[in-house]
Design a protein around this motif. Structure first.
Motif, short mmCIF file in Angstrom:
data_model
loop_
_atom_site.label_atom_id
_atom_site.label_comp_id
_atom_site.label_asym_id
_atom_site.label_seq_id
_atom_site.Cartn_x
_atom_site.Cartn_y
_atom_site.Cartn_z
N ASP A 72 8.90 15.21 -5.26
CA ASP A 72 10.26 15.10 -5.75
C ASP A 72 10.42 13.73 -6.42
O ASP A 72 10.33 12.69 -5.76
N GLN A 73 10.64 13.71 -7.72
CA GLN A 73 10.73 12.43 -8.44
C GLN A 73 11.81 11.53 -7.86
O GLN A 73 11.66 10.29 -7.83
N SER A 74 12.89 12.12 -7.34
CA SER A 74 13.97 11.30 -6.79
C SER A 74 13.51 10.51 -5.57
O SER A 74 14.01 9.41 -5.31
N THR A 75 12.54 11.04 -4.80
CA THR A 75 12.01 10.32 -3.66
C THR A 75 11.30 9.05 -4.10
O THR A 75 11.56 7.95 -3.59
N ILE A 76 10.41 9.18 -5.06
CA ILE A 76 9.65 8.03 -5.53
C ILE A 76 10.57 7.04 -6.24
O ILE A 76 10.41 5.81 -6.09
N GLY A 104 0.85 -1.18 0.00
CA GLY A 104 0.00 0.00 0.00
C GLY A 104 0.89 1.23 0.00
O GLY A 104 1.76 1.38 0.86
N TYR A 105 0.67 2.11 -0.95
CA TYR A 105 1.59 3.24 -1.17
C TYR A 105 0.82 4.55 -1.10
O TYR A 105 0.06 4.89 -1.99
N GLN A 106 1.03 5.31 0.00
CA GLN A 106 0.35 6.58 0.17
C GLN A 106 0.88 7.64 -0.78
O GLN A 106 0.11 8.36 -1.40
N ALA A 107 2.19 7.80 -0.83
CA ALA A 107 2.82 8.84 -1.66
C ALA A 107 2.16 10.20 -1.45
O ALA A 107 1.89 10.93 -2.39
N TRP A 108 1.92 10.54 -0.19
CA TRP A 108 1.16 11.76 0.11
C TRP A 108 1.94 12.74 0.99
O TRP A 108 1.36 13.48 1.76
N PHE A 109 3.24 12.76 0.84
CA PHE A 109 4.05 13.67 1.64
C PHE A 109 4.60 14.80 0.76
O PHE A 109 5.11 14.55 -0.33
N ALA A 110 4.48 16.02 1.24
CA ALA A 110 5.02 17.17 0.54
C ALA A 110 5.60 18.13 1.57
O ALA A 110 5.34 18.02 2.77
N ALA A 111 6.40 19.08 1.08
CA ALA A 111 7.11 19.99 1.97
C ALA A 111 7.23 21.36 1.33
O ALA A 111 7.23 21.48 0.09
N ALA A 127 1.59 10.50 -12.04
CA ALA A 127 2.51 10.45 -13.17
C ALA A 127 3.93 10.10 -12.72
O ALA A 127 4.66 9.37 -13.40
N LYS A 128 4.33 10.60 -11.56
CA LYS A 128 5.66 10.30 -11.04
C LYS A 128 5.79 8.83 -10.64
O LYS A 128 6.83 8.20 -10.85
#
Length: 498
Positions: A109-113, A48-55, A148-149
């Motif tokens: 940040d694409q590098s994070t994903i 399960g992938y949230q991918a919901w962090f931003a800064a 998209a990322k």
């Protein structure tokens, strides 16, 4: 955070994996009797992938903190290990207890994903169920961009992904979910990385039938949405309450026909499992009869496996997660769903996490992975998951004993050989739990050491371009994913020849 809880069931993510209608029984990837043959969810382990962090400063449409604390919360559940991320963004917290700045990653940040999908690849985790909440909320633009990322990272690292709709609190869900799929998300199904099962693109819907105010959809509305996605040619997974068979407790009554219309069922088990004994109770009470019901109704079954809430001391240095893998595998599940990969706000993450309190912000009560006195590498729960995936796929034997060591063992028997051409070859004994090694060098007895070669897969390495007549000192560490490594081996030395 944008999630809700219901009877201790965090509702913000989940649902994934397998359930397909097929009249002929086949063997899934784990060898269990299955309705569907192997595919991108049947026989596979999905996170399960949230991918919901931003800064702040990451350039995202959110333009601020998103699912990370925007003010200091001394009791935040867990803290990421940031050493292998390309970019870190200054947090609102004090420096870490070891004096390093407290930074956090951003999924914009694409590098994070990319880094996180690389870890999935390295640990043999097959794919990610990308969580998608009401796209007409203020979160819509950032979630659209992150989708998209995720596609880019999945294609790059050979992983699969699919859309998992979490319908929690979605007022106009019945109409808007259809528009979102046809207008936006269905376009991703043409990607080579988009998951398919039985030749159909996979889509998940999490939240039908939950007995709380945030999921007050009628059975008719839920059935209409499932029929819509099937009409779109999709293989549809349902993230459902753990009491789905009986229509009691966390499940609304009168929903059994809705549940049975899914291709795959993925019951939510966070809140039900906080100890090894809980895991065994769930195995007997839910998993065994769930699997039987699914098979008899032509449905694939994908239960959760979970590491436990770090802040509640549930993990017992990996034993809880391993028991989940063991129980779901022996129950005959067609697929597995790890809940979750990156859920720091609920403490259920397997992704790289602070090893000790030295690596968390000062002035907080945040725990490191060594909270019960057992040292664990930052990547430990990904390594446990990788071994669990091997057991599920029958690549290793079914065992109730966790095979994954919490920390890696350094190699021994280092032997240096001076070679012609100002080179020194260093050999060492192989370590069974180490997939690679890091060779480090110093010109000073006792260090400090500089890494000469990282990720060496053999049991030796030749260090070249040295200064003749100079004494060089070497140590080797066992290495693993995300920079996790053992302590240094014993030191050896040699004089570079001419």
């Amino acid at each position: 955070m944008k999630y809700k809880t219901m009877l201790s069931l965090p509702v913000i993510l989940l649902l994934t994996a397998h359930c397909a209608k097929h009249s002929t029984a086949n063997q899934a990837g784990n060898g269990a009797l299955s309705v569907s043959g192997p595919g991108d969810v049947v026989g596979k382990v999905t996170v399960g992938y949230q991918a919901w962090f931003a800064a702040p400063g990451d350039g995202s449409p959110w333009n601020g903190w998103w699912h990370w604390p925007g003010s200091v919360d001394p009791n935040y559940k867990a803290w990421p290990d940031m050493r292998q991320y390309t970019n870190g963004y200054p947090s609102v917290y004090s420096p870490l207890n070891d004096g390093q700045p407290s930074t956090l990653f951003s999924d914009w940040d694409q590098s994070t994903i990319n880094t996180q999908f690389l870890w999935m690849q390295q640990n043999g985790l097959d794919g990610a169920a990308l969580q998608r909440f009401n796209p007409n909320s203020p979160e819509g633009p950032i979630r659209d961009g992150i989708t998209a990322k995720v596609q880019t990272a999945a294609q790059t690292y050979g992983r699969k992904f699919y859309i998992m709709y979490d319908v929690t609190g979605w007022t106009n869900m019945e109409t808007e979910i259809k528009t979102d799929w046809t207008g936006k998300m269905s376009a991703y199904t043409s990607s080579s990385a988009y998951a398919h099962q039985n030749g159909k693109p996979v889509v998940c819907i999490w939240g039908f039938g939950f007995n709380d105010a945030n999921h007050n959809f009628t059975a008719a509305a839920c059935q209409d949405v499932i029929n819509f996605f099937k009409g779109q040619g999709c293989y549809v997974i349902g993230g459902v309450p753990r009491e789905w068979r009986t229509g009691t407790g966390g499940s609304r009554s009168g929903f059994l026909s809705v549940y049975h219309s899914f291709n795959m069922l993925s019951p939510w088990l966070i809140g039900a499992i906080g100890s090894v004994s809980d895991a065994d109770n769930v195995y007997n009470t839910f998993m065994v009869p769930d699997e039987a019901d699914c098979v008899s109704n032509g449905i694939d079954y994908q239960p959760c496996v979970l590491p436990g809430d770090l802040s509640m001391h549930q993990r017992v240095h990996g034993d809880l997660l391993w028991r989940n893998f063991y129980n779901t595998t022996r129950a005959g599940a067609q697929g597995l769903y790890i809940s979750m990969f990156d859920e720091f706000g609920e403490g259920n993450q397997i992704v790289a996490t602070a090893e000790t309190t030295a690596a968390v912000p000062s002035g907080t009560n945040i725990l490191g992975l060594n909270e019960d006195g057992t040292a664990c590498s930052a990547d430990y729960y990904m390594r446990v998951s990788g071994d669990g995936a091997k057991m599920f796929r029958k690549q290793i034997a079914l065992t109730a004993t966790r095979p994954t060591p919490p920390v890696l063992t350094p190699p021994t028997s280092l032997t240096p050989h001076a070679l012609a051409g100002a080179s020194i070859q260093v050999n060492w004994s192989a370590v069974t739990d180490a997939p690679c090694y890091n060779l480090k060098r110093s010109t000073t007895n006792g260090g400090p050491y500089t890494t000469v070669a990282a990720g060496v897969t053999g049991s030796g390495y030749t260090d070249t371009g040295l200064t003749p007549g100079t004494t060089y000192y070497y140590v080797v560490t066992s290495g693993h994913i995300n920079g996790g490594e053992s302590v240094n081996s014993g030191q050896v030395s040699a004089v570079a020849g001419p």
